[in-house]
Design a protein around this motif. Structure first.
Motif, PDB file in Angstrom:
ATOM      1  N   ASN A   3      63.610  67.143   5.989  1.00  0.00           N
ATOM      2  CA  ASN A   3      64.127  66.778   4.673  1.00  0.00           C
ATOM      3  C   ASN A   3      63.026  66.226   3.781  1.00  0.00           C
ATOM      4  N   LEU A   6      60.967  69.163   2.605  1.00  0.00           N
ATOM      5  CA  LEU A   6      61.702  69.924   1.595  1.00  0.00           C
ATOM      6  C   LEU A   6      61.668  69.198   0.257  1.00  0.00           C
ATOM      7  N   HIS A  35      65.400  76.877   4.552  1.00  0.00           N
ATOM      8  CA  HIS A  35      66.310  75.725   4.556  1.00  0.00           C
ATOM      9  C   HIS A  35      67.721  76.176   4.226  1.00  0.00           C
ATOM     10  N   ASP A  39      71.260  71.637   2.667  1.00  0.00           N
ATOM     11  CA  ASP A  39      70.089  70.755   2.741  1.00  0.00           C
ATOM     12  C   ASP A  39      69.322  70.738   1.417  1.00  0.00           C
TER      13      ASP A  39
END
Length: 96
Positions: A3, A6, A35, A39
């Motif tokens: 995360n 990202l 992803h 998310d």
């Protein structure tokens, strides 16, 4: 860790196109290869909550009852992208 990476990738992308706004659908399609859709949307919501990214809703140009969602980097988000402001929840490649 995924995360944080990202979020960093989203910040880096929005920094490259700054000061332009990017359609949410385009952002999802850019990062969808690696992803999940949920998310990506959670990361965008997190970045908005941190005030690194602004969320704008505009009426759809053709579909009267729909809205389009756009995202744009804020001044604080630019500071994160330029490694001036550090945030451990957003991993950027050049800010180690």
């Amino acid at each position: 860790m995924a995360n944080e990476t990202l979020r960093g990738n989203i910040i880096e992308f929005l920094y490259k196109v700054y000061p332009a706004m990017v359609l949410e659908l385009d952002l999802v399609s850019i990062f969808y290869q690696h992803h999940r859709d949920t998310d990506i949307r959670k990361s965008l919501a997190y970045l908005v909550d941190c005030e690194y990214v602004e969320k704008h809703e505009k009426p759809h140009p053709v579909r009267r009852f729909e809205k389009q969602v756009f995202y744009k980097l804020t001044a604080e988000g630019v500071q994160v992208a330029e490694c001036i402001k550090r945030d451990d929840t957003v991993l950027l490649e050049g800010c180690q």
